[in-house]
Scaffold this motif. Structure first.
Motif, mmCIF file in Angstrom:
data_model
loop_
_atom_site.group_PDB
_atom_site.id
_atom_site.type_symbol
_atom_site.label_atom_id
_atom_site.label_comp_id
_atom_site.label_asym_id
_atom_site.label_seq_id
_atom_site.Cartn_x
_atom_site.Cartn_y
_atom_site.Cartn_z
ATOM 1 N N LEU A 85 127.965 69.406 -0.119
ATOM 2 C CA LEU A 85 127.496 67.773 -0.161
ATOM 3 C C LEU A 85 128.307 67.414 -2.124
ATOM 4 C CD1 LEU A 85 124.529 69.041 0.559
ATOM 5 C CD2 LEU A 85 126.230 68.502 2.203
ATOM 6 N N ASN A 99 118.344 69.770 -5.715
ATOM 7 C CA ASN A 99 117.740 71.223 -5.698
ATOM 8 C C ASN A 99 117.278 71.326 -4.979
ATOM 9 O OD1 ASN A 99 117.773 71.498 -9.405
ATOM 10 N ND2 ASN A 99 116.670 69.574 -9.233
ATOM 11 N N TYR A 100 117.292 70.361 -3.169
ATOM 12 C CA TYR A 100 116.502 71.303 -2.554
ATOM 13 C C TYR A 100 116.650 72.210 -1.983
ATOM 14 C CZ TYR A 100 114.311 69.656 2.016
ATOM 15 O OH TYR A 100 113.449 69.663 2.964
ATOM 16 N N ASN A 102 115.975 73.725 1.116
ATOM 17 C CA ASN A 102 116.733 74.301 1.961
ATOM 18 C C ASN A 102 118.172 74.185 3.011
ATOM 19 O OD1 ASN A 102 113.525 74.927 2.519
ATOM 20 N ND2 ASN A 102 112.902 72.284 3.406
ATOM 21 N N PHE A 103 118.466 73.226 2.141
ATOM 22 C CA PHE A 103 120.064 73.305 2.126
ATOM 23 C C PHE A 103 120.487 74.538 2.401
ATOM 24 C CE2 PHE A 103 119.143 69.021 1.887
ATOM 25 C CZ PHE A 103 120.248 67.952 1.015
ATOM 26 N N LEU A 106 120.584 76.159 5.261
ATOM 27 C CA LEU A 106 121.023 76.495 6.661
ATOM 28 C C LEU A 106 123.299 76.111 6.524
ATOM 29 C CD1 LEU A 106 118.713 72.707 6.791
ATOM 30 C CD2 LEU A 106 119.054 75.048 8.111
ATOM 31 N N PHE A 108 124.055 74.643 3.860
ATOM 32 C CA PHE A 108 124.685 74.002 3.213
ATOM 33 C C PHE A 108 125.078 73.915 1.391
ATOM 34 C CE2 PHE A 108 124.734 70.366 6.371
ATOM 35 C CZ PHE A 108 123.669 71.003 7.120
#
Lengths: 207, 207
Positions: A85, A99-100, A102-103, A106, A108
């Motif tokens: 990404l 900073n997410y 959860n990526f 998955l 990503f």
């Protein structure tokens, strides 16, 4: 891959995947469509129909093997591609996405950041250097970026989308509150946080 | 207020509002359903039908007065209430929401922040002090909070929802990837960023 699967069915796939990950974390190895339905607020009949569309069948009277079903849905969703990404617009929302956590779970990963503000360019967010938006094509090619995330104001979003497409991204995730035009070969998903909040306001006004 | 309006119609209202704001910014004072349809990717027939449900009718052959329509939809959405928001969980996403400029333009304001991490409690984000989650009821009452925003991990979300309801919030906006249980009198909207990204992955795999 099957054609003509309803958009509604496709839209539910990520919900199934998300729930199955949580179920697996609870060390549950087999789950019925009834229990999945309770957790998702979707009827068991709909769940079985959706999953059958993708060749996923439970064992009658027993249910689905959680790990296998989760992996199969993950593959159907294409998550094994481990998409790369780039975020364009490193303001508060762009920075939060960089900073997410959860990526990563998955598959990503955020590999590039862009901004047009010279005070932001050259800084690092979550260990990733912010590049000037004028270097987009070079960096996107060098980093083999698959998905462009747009977190710039509405009036700049179409221009950013055009640049991302020209730079070769395969998909766009748009957070700007505006309808974008992209080639039909470039999937586009729109995300607008104000929509959910406005809907909440509507329902609260009805109480 | 009318009963039995379809959820799909209600879900489109925030999109109409968002687009009308952008149209007004372009100094356009009258807009046809055809032009609205082009901007929204919704058929003009559906738009006219949705708006008629809420008593909004265009002038035949002319269209809708943008300012009036925008204001009317704003009122239908309940935005005149100027809802007060509290964010529970001031991590990257919670922090981004605390700084999200678009809320103010919709009349929403973030008035309280909560976290359970003692290193975060007492710091300020966007000028708002982060309170300990143990003080929730007191602060929510003192700040007259209407909406609780949940940006904590999935395993803590239900407990936070219970506390928010007990503290008296009128609505909950949930970002945790889990189905929450709340009383029927408390509207709940779920937001899961991984769902849009997973859907994008699916469509990109099909190309």
């Amino acid at each position: 891959m099957k054609k003509n699967i309803s958009q509604a069915t496709i839209d539910r796939l990520p919900l199934y995947f998300r729930t199955l990950r949580l179920v697996e974390d609870e060390d549950i190895s087999i789950i019925s469509s009834d229990e999945l339905g309770r957790r998702l607020d979707i009827t068991p009949e709909q769940i079985r129909k959706d999953l059958a569309t993708f060749g996923q069948f439970g064992r009658k009277g027993i249910g689905y093997y959680v790990h296998d079903l989760k992996d199969n849905i993950s593959n159907i969703l294409g998550l094994q591609n481990r998409w790369r990404l780039a975020i364009v617009g490193v303001g508060h929302l762009g920075g939060a996405l960089a900073n997410y956590v959860n990526f990563a779970s998955l598959g990503f990963s955020v590999v590039a950041l862009f901004d047009r503000n010279s005070r932001v360019v050259g800084t690092a967010v979550n260990g990733i250097r912010v590049n000037s938006i004028s270097h987009m094509k070079r960096v996107i090619t060098a980093q083999a970026v698959d998905i462009g995330i747009i977190t710039v104001p509405a009036e700049e979003a179409q221009s950013v989308a055009d640049s991302l497409v020209a730079a070769g991204v395969k998909g766009i995730w748009n957070f700007a509150p505006i309808k974008l035009t992209v080639p039909p070969t470039v999937p586009l998903v729109n995300e607008d946080l104000s929509v959910g909040l406005s809907a909440l306001s509507y329902h609260m006004s009805q109480e």
